[in-house]
Scaffold this motif. Structure first.
Motif, PDB file in Angstrom:
ATOM      1  N   LYS A 119     -51.390 -11.746   7.897  1.00 21.43           N
ATOM      2  CA  LYS A 119     -51.621 -10.547   8.708  1.00 21.43           C
ATOM      3  C   LYS A 119     -50.618  -9.232   8.266  1.00 21.43           C
ATOM      4  CE  LYS A 119     -52.204  -8.860  13.190  1.00 21.43           C
ATOM      5  NZ  LYS A 119     -52.133  -9.249  14.879  1.00 21.43           N
ATOM      6  N   LEU A 120     -49.231  -9.843   8.228  1.00 19.58           N
ATOM      7  CA  LEU A 120     -48.165  -8.964   8.149  1.00 19.58           C
ATOM      8  C   LEU A 120     -48.250  -8.315   6.754  1.00 19.58           C
ATOM      9  CD1 LEU A 120     -45.226 -10.819   9.767  1.00 19.58           C
ATOM     10  CD2 LEU A 120     -46.345  -8.706  10.533  1.00 19.58           C
ATOM     11  N   VAL A 121     -48.619  -9.407   5.678  1.00 22.42           N
ATOM     12  CA  VAL A 121     -48.793  -9.003   4.328  1.00 22.42           C
ATOM     13  C   VAL A 121     -49.854  -8.139   4.155  1.00 22.42           C
ATOM     14  CG1 VAL A 121     -49.162  -9.878   1.882  1.00 22.42           C
ATOM     15  CG2 VAL A 121     -47.312 -11.088   3.061  1.00 22.42           C
ATOM     16  N   ARG A 122     -50.793  -8.339   4.870  1.00 23.86           N
ATOM     17  CA  ARG A 122     -52.144  -7.342   4.462  1.00 23.86           C
ATOM     18  C   ARG A 122     -51.647  -5.962   5.031  1.00 23.86           C
ATOM     19  NH1 ARG A 122     -57.422  -9.414   3.828  1.00 23.86           N
ATOM     20  NH2 ARG A 122     -57.944 -11.357   3.904  1.00 23.86           N
ATOM     21  N   ALA A 123     -51.090  -5.792   6.026  1.00 26.84           N
ATOM     22  CA  ALA A 123     -50.831  -4.639   6.417  1.00 26.84           C
ATOM     23  C   ALA A 123     -50.040  -3.992   5.542  1.00 26.84           C
ATOM     24  CB  ALA A 123     -49.983  -4.681   7.789  1.00 26.84           C
ATOM     25  N   GLY A 124     -48.895  -4.840   4.949  1.00 22.73           N
ATOM     26  CA  GLY A 124     -48.190  -3.813   3.843  1.00 22.73           C
ATOM     27  C   GLY A 124     -48.937  -3.855   2.644  1.00 22.73           C
ATOM     28  N   LEU A 125     -50.048  -4.441   2.188  1.00 23.48           N
ATOM     29  CA  LEU A 125     -50.803  -4.152   1.158  1.00 23.48           C
ATOM     30  C   LEU A 125     -51.469  -2.908   1.323  1.00 23.48           C
ATOM     31  CD1 LEU A 125     -51.658  -7.684   0.162  1.00 23.48           C
ATOM     32  CD2 LEU A 125     -50.059  -6.280  -1.061  1.00 23.48           C
ATOM     33  N   ASP A 126     -52.252  -3.071   2.462  1.00 23.76           N
ATOM     34  CA  ASP A 126     -53.012  -1.836   3.137  1.00 23.76           C
ATOM     35  C   ASP A 126     -51.965  -0.455   2.873  1.00 23.76           C
ATOM     36  OD1 ASP A 126     -55.188  -3.381   3.592  1.00 23.76           O
ATOM     37  OD2 ASP A 126     -54.869  -3.287   5.468  1.00 23.76           O
ATOM     38  N   ALA A 127     -50.905  -0.388   3.292  1.00 24.33           N
ATOM     39  CA  ALA A 127     -49.997   0.542   3.295  1.00 24.33           C
ATOM     40  C   ALA A 127     -49.613   1.166   1.826  1.00 24.33           C
ATOM     41  CB  ALA A 127     -48.555   0.353   4.010  1.00 24.33           C
ATOM     42  N   GLU A 128     -49.391   0.162   0.967  1.00 29.36           N
ATOM     43  CA  GLU A 128     -49.232   0.319  -0.432  1.00 29.36           C
ATOM     44  C   GLU A 128     -50.590   0.868  -0.858  1.00 29.36           C
ATOM     45  OE1 GLU A 128     -46.502   0.135  -2.489  1.00 29.36           O
ATOM     46  OE2 GLU A 128     -45.314  -0.393  -0.660  1.00 29.36           O
TER      47      GLU A 128
END
Length: 158
Positions: A17-26
């Motif tokens: 969940k946290l990684v997906r949010a980080g990837l979306d931000a990138e």
């Protein structure tokens, strides 16, 4: 802008969940019509990144490390892999048959050669086996490809 992805597989649901949010931000840092994500679309960050790029309106290219690569992925991932492969505007092959660490590293080297930047979902620890995330980051840096690390605060592997 062509952006590649590499990252640890087998992350927990909470870390996902946290990684997906980080990837979306990138992904959101780039104009969707100019964004091309390059991925080997393995389960985990490779897939999450490709899905994020497509959801934002970008396009994807896929690198297939070996003819037998899909067979080595979890069977629960095959339908997602197939769907993403169908959406790729271009598919690159290494020419290798067996899905080995050497084939995976060759695929990653091809990926790095195609991109302007690399996102690494990486805990900044050494690779656990040849062709792991740390090896791909090292190769990218040697190749003068900028690397952006996505590793959320408190995230753990295994």
């Amino acid at each position: 802008m062509r952006i590649g992805i590499t990252g640890h597989r087998g992350l927990s649901a909470a870390v996902e969940k946290l990684v997906r949010a980080g990837l979306d931000a990138e992904v959101k840092k780039h104009e969707p019509t100019e964004l091309c994500g390059v991925s080997c679309i393995a389960d985990g960050p490779d897939t999450w990144f490709a899905e994020s790029v497509l959801a934002a309106g970008g396009r994807i290219e896929v690198v297939v490390p070996a003819d037998e690569y899909r067979d080595g992925l979890p069977s629960t991932h095959h339908a997602i892999y197939d769907a993403l492969l169908q959406q790729a505007v271009e598919v690159h092959h290494t020419g290798m048959t067996e899905s080995t660490s050497a084939a995976h590293m060759t695929g990653s080297e091809i990926l790095v050669g195609l991109v302007d930047r690399l996102i690494a979902v990486w805990d900044e620890q050494p690779a656990r086996g040849f062709g792991g995330t740390a090896d791909v980051v090292t190769y990218a840096r040697r190749s003068a490809v900028p690397v952006d690390i996505v590793w959320p605060e408190g995230a753990k592997r295994d």
